[in-house]
Design an enzyme around this catalytic site. Structure first.
Site, PDB file in Angstrom:
ATOM      1  N   HIS A 144       6.283 -29.381  14.517  1.00  0.00           N
ATOM      2  CA  HIS A 144       5.457 -28.165  14.485  1.00  0.00           C
ATOM      3  C   HIS A 144       6.289 -26.913  14.197  1.00  0.00           C
ATOM      4  O   HIS A 144       5.920 -25.814  14.598  1.00  0.00           O
ATOM      5  CB  HIS A 144       4.702 -27.970  15.809  1.00  0.00           C
ATOM      6  CG  HIS A 144       4.061 -29.217  16.323  1.00  0.00           C
ATOM      7  ND1 HIS A 144       2.798 -29.625  15.945  1.00  0.00           N
ATOM      8  CD2 HIS A 144       4.527 -30.190  17.148  1.00  0.00           C
ATOM      9  CE1 HIS A 144       2.516 -30.771  16.543  1.00  0.00           C
ATOM     10  NE2 HIS A 144       3.547 -31.142  17.275  1.00  0.00           N
ATOM     11  N   SER A 271      17.294  -9.006  -6.806  1.00  0.00           N
ATOM     12  CA  SER A 271      16.050  -8.284  -7.030  1.00  0.00           C
ATOM     13  C   SER A 271      16.375  -7.066  -7.881  1.00  0.00           C
ATOM     14  O   SER A 271      17.473  -6.535  -7.824  1.00  0.00           O
ATOM     15  CB  SER A 271      15.476  -7.861  -5.672  1.00  0.00           C
ATOM     16  OG  SER A 271      14.770  -6.646  -5.800  1.00  0.00           O
ATOM     17  N   LYS A 277      19.548  -8.415  -2.190  1.00  0.00           N
ATOM     18  CA  LYS A 277      18.799  -9.668  -2.206  1.00  0.00           C
ATOM     19  C   LYS A 277      19.491 -10.799  -2.959  1.00  0.00           C
ATOM     20  O   LYS A 277      20.144 -10.589  -3.975  1.00  0.00           O
ATOM     21  CB  LYS A 277      17.439  -9.435  -2.872  1.00  0.00           C
ATOM     22  CG  LYS A 277      16.543  -8.539  -2.052  1.00  0.00           C
ATOM     23  CD  LYS A 277      15.827  -9.284  -0.964  1.00  0.00           C
ATOM     24  CE  LYS A 277      14.546  -9.845  -1.534  1.00  0.00           C
ATOM     25  NZ  LYS A 277      13.737 -10.432  -0.478  1.00  0.00           N
ATOM     26  N   GLU A 284      12.258 -22.350  -5.043  1.00  0.00           N
ATOM     27  CA  GLU A 284      10.879 -21.819  -5.126  1.00  0.00           C
ATOM     28  C   GLU A 284      10.179 -22.324  -6.382  1.00  0.00           C
ATOM     29  O   GLU A 284       9.011 -22.731  -6.344  1.00  0.00           O
ATOM     30  CB  GLU A 284      10.899 -20.285  -5.122  1.00  0.00           C
ATOM     31  CG  GLU A 284      11.196 -19.710  -3.749  1.00  0.00           C
ATOM     32  CD  GLU A 284      11.375 -18.195  -3.785  1.00  0.00           C
ATOM     33  OE1 GLU A 284      10.994 -17.551  -2.828  1.00  0.00           O
ATOM     34  OE2 GLU A 284      11.904 -17.645  -4.763  1.00  0.00           O
TER      35      GLU A 284
END
Ligand code: ARG
Length: 463
Positions: A144, A271, A277, A284
């Site tokens: 979980h 970024s 970043k 992804e």
């Protein structure tokens, strides 16, 4: 045909990708036609000479693909006839484009599956390499997404090795059913010429493990079956699903809140606005590309569901989803093996630039969630408590630790003894992460001794 209809019905600008399989299939067919005296020996020689030249033309980029000639099959046949005359026109004896295209797709997919199986082996090796260096590194195992029990990082990676091993197994299984010969089914009903289909199957390597030729046994099924393409896409979907789960974990692990791993800069991007970043673009995208592969599976199933026997032009639509599935899967597997295991540096002979593991971040995280609570319960059971009572006792201990803002292993002995009198000093062996890990020494468990056995098994298997 209007220009629009020509463009709508033509497939040459994507199915030209099958050219090698098309020539391979044609040469096997011609060789059999000659052996059966359906065409002459000089026809065969002409066909072989013409196909050798066409191969050269396609490889050098000189071959002119024509929309007017609709597909890869008609383009190559027309060029052959231009080069060698009548022999080119005899090649299509006892054959139809329906059994020809079914054969081409199978041959093409077979060789792609061989590459995919090899890439799956590489990815497994990369994971085993990283596992080997991290047997003693402990991270929180989650259920979980809540800290559950400590596990070896190697054990976690080897879970993925199991998945990719099954994926490779599935590919080999699909390969068996793909490696069967439709040629000789002709348009749909078979042919009046005395073909030797088993000979063609042998020439094309469409044989089983014992070397017996594998031939589609029903002509209607032979030209219209695309199960193999659907099965392949299903196997590819499962594999992408595994990649996607791993991606999801890498993305979580790379976020500052976990900080468990880093991947090399060449797999991340910055970024345009936030200078600090480093985004995990590759995982992804892999997670995103999984969606398109699932889409292709659904597309192919839907393509087939309403087709009456035998061949229908609908089938031409099987190619782009199949091509895109193969491209997506191959690129993804390649990039993941390199991202995890690194790239071979020829100077050092070692792989470099793979995943970096932050063992101390994992250690901090595993200590946050009372990951050894089950071990304390097991300890009390060994002292004679029924498990349910032990479970409740430990719940009280966890509550106390929470209010002291410390781990169970940091509670003093007298406090622990307040929960149950049977608790002794040796409880701290059980409450340590390492003690917890070592205790799970059953087959398939996370104890380092077990993990090392698994690494050895995978090494032997992946040689
Ligand atoms: N381009 C076609 C395909 O991909 C080849 C078979 C065409 N056969 C036919 N009878 N029109 O399926």
């Amino acid at each position: 045909m209007s220009e629009l209809v020509k463009r709508y019905t033509a497939s040459v600008f994507f199915d030209k990708r099958l050219w090698q399989a098309d020539i391979q299939g044609s040469l096997a067919h011609a060789e059999m036609l000659a052996a059966q005296k359906i065409i002459g020996a000089s026809d065969l020689a002409d066909i072989q000479r013409g196909m050798a030249q066409i191969t050269q033309e396609i490889e050098s980029g000189a071959f002119e693909w024509k929309l007017d000639l609709e597909d890869v099959h008609l383009n190559i046949e027309a060029r052959l006839t231009a080069l060698v005359g009548d022999a080119g026109k005899r090649l299509h004896t006892g054959r139809s484009r329906n059994d020809q295209v079914a054969t081409d797709v199978r041959l093409w997919l077979r060789s792609e599956m061989d590459l995919i199986i090899a890439l799956l082996v590489d990815l497994q090796k990369s994971l085993v390499d990283v596992a080997e260096k991290n047997v003693e590194v402990i991270l929180p195992g989650f259920t979980h997404l809540q800290v559950a029990q400590p596990v070896s990082f190697a054990h976690h990676l080897l879970a993925y090795v199991e998945m990719f091993a099954r994926d490779a197994e599935r590919m080999s299984d699909v390969r068996r059913r793909t490696n069967r010969l439709p040629l000789g089914s002709a348009a749909l009903a078979g042919t009046t010429y005395p073909l030797d289909r088993e000979r063609v199957a042998r020439t094309l390597g469409m044989v089983d493990d014992q070397g017996h030729p594998q031939v589609c046994q029903n002509s209607l099924d032979g030209v219209s079956d695309r199960d193999f393409a659907i099965e392949f896409t299903a196997a590819a979907s499962l594999c992408m699903m595994h990649i996607s789960r791993m991606s999801e974990e890498l993305i979580l692990w790379m976020s500052q809140n976990f900080g468990f791993v880093k991947i090399a800069d060449r797999f991340t991007t910055g970024s345009s606005i936030m200078p600090q970043k480093k985004n995990p673009d590759v995982p992804e995208l892999a997670r995103g590309k999984t969606g398109r592969v699932f889409g292709h599976l659904m597309g192919l199933l839907t393509l087939m569901k309403g087709q009456p026997l035998a061949y229908n032009k609908d089938n031409q639509e099987d190619k782009e989803p199949l091509f895109d599935t193969v491209d997506t899967l191959k690129d993804t597997l390649r990039i993941f093996s390199e991202m995890i295991g690194g790239q071979l540096n020829p100077a050092s002979g070692h792989k470099e630039g793979g995943i970096t593991v932050n063992a101390s971040a994992m250690d901090t995280a595993v200590k946050k969630g009372y990951a050894t609570a089950t071990d304390l319960a097991d300890y009390l059971v060994k002292k004679g408590l029924p498990f349910r009572d032990a479970h409740e006792t430990v719940a009280h201990a966890v509550k106390a630790a929470t209010s002291h803002n410390c781990d169970l292993s940091e509670l003093p002995l007298n406090v622990l003894q307040g929960f149950h009198a049977s608790i002794e000093k040796d409880v701290y062996d059980v409450l340590s992460l390492r003690g917890s890990l070592n205790a799970r020494n059953t087959l398939g468990g996370t104890a380092p001794a077990q993990v090392k056995l698994q690494i050895a098994r995978h090494r032997a298997r992946l040689m």
